[in-house]
Design an enzyme around this catalytic site. Structure first.
Site, PDB file in Angstrom:
ATOM      1  CB  THR A  57      -0.925  -0.001   1.228  1.00 38.96           C
ATOM      2  OG1 THR A  57      -0.129  -0.153   2.414  1.00 38.96           O
ATOM      3  CG2 THR A  57      -1.936  -1.140   1.155  1.00 38.96           C
ATOM      4  CE1 TYR A  58       1.847   7.531  -2.065  1.00 39.07           C
ATOM      5  CE2 TYR A  58       0.991   8.519  -0.053  1.00 39.07           C
ATOM      6  CZ  TYR A  58       1.693   8.635  -1.239  1.00 39.07           C
ATOM      7  OH  TYR A  58       2.226   9.847  -1.593  1.00 39.07           O
ATOM      8  CG  MET A  59       6.190   4.522  -0.192  1.00 36.44           C
ATOM      9  SD  MET A  59       5.190   4.489  -1.662  1.00 36.44           S
ATOM     10  CE  MET A  59       5.877   5.872  -2.539  1.00 36.44           C
ATOM     11  NE  ARG A  60       6.988   9.974  -0.735  1.00 30.94           N
ATOM     12  CZ  ARG A  60       7.113   9.420  -1.939  1.00 30.94           C
ATOM     13  NH1 ARG A  60       6.030   8.962  -2.551  1.00 30.94           N
ATOM     14  NH2 ARG A  60       8.288   9.327  -2.527  1.00 30.94           N
TER      15      ARG A  60
END
Length: 338
Positions: A57-60
């Site tokens: 999933t989105y890493m930020r």
């Protein structure tokens, strides 16, 4: 002698800061390298017949929230792979780690928990596999049972009876204490255990022998040691990201650029994996502290975040926030140029 059982809980799934910290501790990846590899895993990689698949999933993100469907999937996997004793009765949920966490995002997790690292190993390069395995293990462990320890605390009444009897004095004695822990049930630790920074490392651990109340212990010797106050350890990639997060400086997207910038501009250099200030960094720091004390104050960034949040909520006019900042800043800038 007192023995009690203590439980150690698993860590929450990764957010940006904890991923960068753990990737440094376990893989020795810089924050920049970690985010570059995570970007590749997020955008997608070709997995043979499956085609290009986004693996995480989105890493930020600064949220530890996990989608309900993902929790069901990982709990089913744990039950199938490790058995019911490694699965807690209720699913685990984790409180948000940071004050301004964006709860609309999820934590960093595999998009499919049954896509195990070993299965996709042929399609990933070395860095991709290592980081994916770290994220995958952390996610699985986060929903597993606690590790259980038997902790034993021993109090030893010690006195030099013979010497005191000879001198005709009453024995004062000393109360000595010792403790040890024995792992009884590994729980989540069969999959993953979080790393530690240098300043968190435990001192040499000694396992106690079997003891019973009333046992007579023989004095072997005393070993005096002198300890001097040590300065705080220098920052590593992991501990600096941790400090930025704790002080409210920056957001998930800025941790890696901050660490890269201070090195690229020659403010610091690395020695044995730790940041050491260069002459230019010391000079710049001193000048900023002298002329812009409010700007470089550790609380400035978090205070600005609060003001901007209030603007977003309609409690403050943005123009007044800018004026409150700019006019004092302009004055400081003019004085610094003199």
């Amino acid at each position: 002698i007192q023995t009690k059982q203590i439980a150690r809980q698993p860590s929450a799934p990764f957010i940006t800061s904890t991923l960068q910290q753990e990737a440094w501790r376990k893989l020795h990846f810089t924050a920049k390298r970690t985010m570059a590899v995570a970007q590749q895993l997020y955008e997608g990689l070709p997995l043979g017949k499956e085609g290009s698949i986004g693996l995480i999933t989105y890493m930020r993100t600064d949220s530890t929230h996990i989608a309900a469907s993902a929790i069901v999937e990982v709990r089913d996997f744990i039950s199938e792979r490790h058995g019911s004793k490694f699965l807690p009765p209720k699913q685990r949920s984790f409180a948000k780690k940071t004050k301004w966490a964006q709860e609309a995002h999820e934590a960093i997790r595999p998009t499919k928990i049954h896509r195990e690292p070993e299965q996709i190993k042929p399609f990933l390069n070395r860095d991709q596999l290592k980081l994916y395995e770290l994220i995958w293990k952390r996610m699985v462990a986060s929903q597993m049972s606690s590790a259980l320890y038997d902790r034993t605390d021993v109090e030893i009444q010690a006195s030099n009876v013979t010497l005191n009897e000879v001198k005709g004095k009453q024995s004062q004695g000393y109360l000595l204490k010792a403790a040890s822990s024995v792992l009884r049930f590994p729980g989540f630790m069969i999959v993953y255990s979080e790393g530690k920074d240098e300043d968190e490392q435990e001192e040499g651990f000694v396992s106690l022998p079997e003891l019973e109340v009333g046992d007579k212990l023989c004095y072997l010797g005393a070993f005096p040691a002198q300890h001097f106050t040590q300065p705080p350890p220098r920052y590593t990639e992991a501990t600096l990201v941790k400090a930025l997060e704790e002080k409210g400086i920056g957001r998930p997207s800025t941790y890696a650029p901050i660490l890269s910038t201070i090195q690229e501009r020659g403010y610091v250099h690395k020695m044995n994996g730790k940041f050491c200030p260069d002459e230019l960094g010391t000079i710049v720091s001193n000048i900023l502290a002298e002329h812009f004390p409010k700007i470089v104050d550790l609380g400035f960034t978090s205070q600005m975040e609060e003001q901007l949040d209030e603007v977003a909520r309609g409690k403050h006019e943005w123009i007044w926030v800018l004026r409150d900042f700019y006019f004092p800043f302009e004055d400081m800038l003019q004085k610094a140029q003199l």
